[in-house]
Design a protein around this motif. Sequence first.
Motif, PDB file in Angstrom:
ATOM      1  N   ASP A  18       0.837  -1.198   0.000  1.00  0.00           N
ATOM      2  CA  ASP A  18       0.000   0.000   0.000  1.00  0.00           C
ATOM      3  C   ASP A  18       0.873   1.249   0.000  1.00  0.00           C
ATOM      4  O   ASP A  18       1.886   1.326   0.715  1.00  0.00           O
ATOM      5  N   PHE A  19       0.461   2.218  -0.783  1.00  0.00           N
ATOM      6  CA  PHE A  19       1.088   3.534  -0.804  1.00  0.00           C
ATOM      7  C   PHE A  19       0.763   4.248   0.504  1.00  0.00           C
ATOM      8  O   PHE A  19      -0.401   4.355   0.890  1.00  0.00           O
ATOM      9  N   VAL A  20       1.823   4.714   1.225  1.00  0.00           N
ATOM     10  CA  VAL A  20       1.594   5.300   2.549  1.00  0.00           C
ATOM     11  C   VAL A  20       2.113   6.729   2.687  1.00  0.00           C
ATOM     12  O   VAL A  20       2.004   7.317   3.765  1.00  0.00           O
ATOM     13  N   GLY A  21       2.683   7.300   1.637  1.00  0.00           N
ATOM     14  CA  GLY A  21       3.180   8.668   1.753  1.00  0.00           C
ATOM     15  C   GLY A  21       4.351   8.921   0.831  1.00  0.00           C
ATOM     16  O   GLY A  21       4.571   8.188  -0.144  1.00  0.00           O
ATOM     17  N   THR A  22       5.122   9.951   1.152  1.00  0.00           N
ATOM     18  CA  THR A  22       6.270  10.320   0.315  1.00  0.00           C
ATOM     19  C   THR A  22       7.438  10.747   1.192  1.00  0.00           C
ATOM     20  O   THR A  22       7.274  11.047   2.384  1.00  0.00           O
ATOM     21  N   LEU A  23       8.608  10.791   0.568  1.00  0.00           N
ATOM     22  CA  LEU A  23       9.767  11.394   1.205  1.00  0.00           C
ATOM     23  C   LEU A  23       9.543  12.893   1.374  1.00  0.00           C
ATOM     24  O   LEU A  23       8.765  13.516   0.634  1.00  0.00           O
ATOM     25  N   GLU A  24      10.246  13.487   2.330  1.00  0.00           N
ATOM     26  CA  GLU A  24      10.211  14.938   2.477  1.00  0.00           C
ATOM     27  C   GLU A  24      10.755  15.581   1.205  1.00  0.00           C
ATOM     28  O   GLU A  24      11.798  15.181   0.683  1.00  0.00           O
ATOM     29  N   GLY A  25      10.038  16.568   0.722  1.00  0.00           N
ATOM     30  CA  GLY A  25      10.435  17.226  -0.511  1.00  0.00           C
ATOM     31  C   GLY A  25       9.797  16.639  -1.753  1.00  0.00           C
ATOM     32  O   GLY A  25       9.959  17.184  -2.847  1.00  0.00           O
TER      33      GLY A  25
END
Length: 301
Positions: free
Chosen positions: A172-179
């Motif tokens: 599952d996609f849970v977010g992204t890296l900062e930036g």
Amino acid sequence: MKAIIPAAGLGTRFLPATKCTPKEMLPVLDKPVIQYVVEEALDPEEVDAAIIVTSPGKPELLSYFQPDRSLEALLRERGKAGYADAVAHAGSMPVDFRYQYEPRGLGHAIRSAADACAGEPFLVLLGDYVVPAKDICDKMLEVSRAHGGASVIAVAPCAPDQVDRYGVIAGDFVGTLEGYEGAGETEPGAVWRIGGLVEKPSPEAAPSNLYIVGRYLLSPLVMELLASQQPGKGGEIQLTDAMARSLDREAMYAVVIDPLSGYDTGTPSGWIATNALMAASDPRFAGEFWAAVDERGGLER
């Protein structure tokens, strides 16, 4: 933290060139492939040494990463300080070796370096994949810190009809890296929680089109599980099998990278393309490279 670099393979696809020269020692521009991988492995501040897992039949690797004072002195006497510095750099990097005495698979090669990791998390960098920006390990470490020290692997998107060539992730996609806020779920910077690992699925059955690219940050549990891992596909001890078993006991994440951020040198065509592409973009070589191409009438497909 240690970074493990498996380099025990026979280099069969490069024969006869690799009959006497390990494929890891084939040059990309002015350095062997293995040096790029070692430099990438040592780039994160958390890493204090690289461990190359090789076979006893590759003494050239050990020799390359040892100091050669006589060669350095000779080069300096001849006014070639730049070359002397390059030789000194190769011989001064914190590199150690472990040996895989039987070709029993990637998981077995990684387990051969268990004593060096001393129960700590460790990186794995496959030895035929060159990443000039040296940024993938830092991205995996960032994701791991954000998720309590979890294991993290690097993945990249492929065309849906090509998934049967790779190991791909489910999850599952849970977010992204900062930036990277706003990145789509298969775009660089996306972060997934892994629910499963599927080896070469059919396009119809594939849980995603995100394939493992050969960079791993793994927990001590994975190393522990490799000790009892039974042979899998091809009769070999597979790293992905131990990783899949670890999912029952702890979380694992993936970070999506740009599929063009690295160069695959594991085949003759890939190695040739890597040299050409990197020569064309390196200011030290680009001028003479293009001059040589133009002298022969340019490149045609």
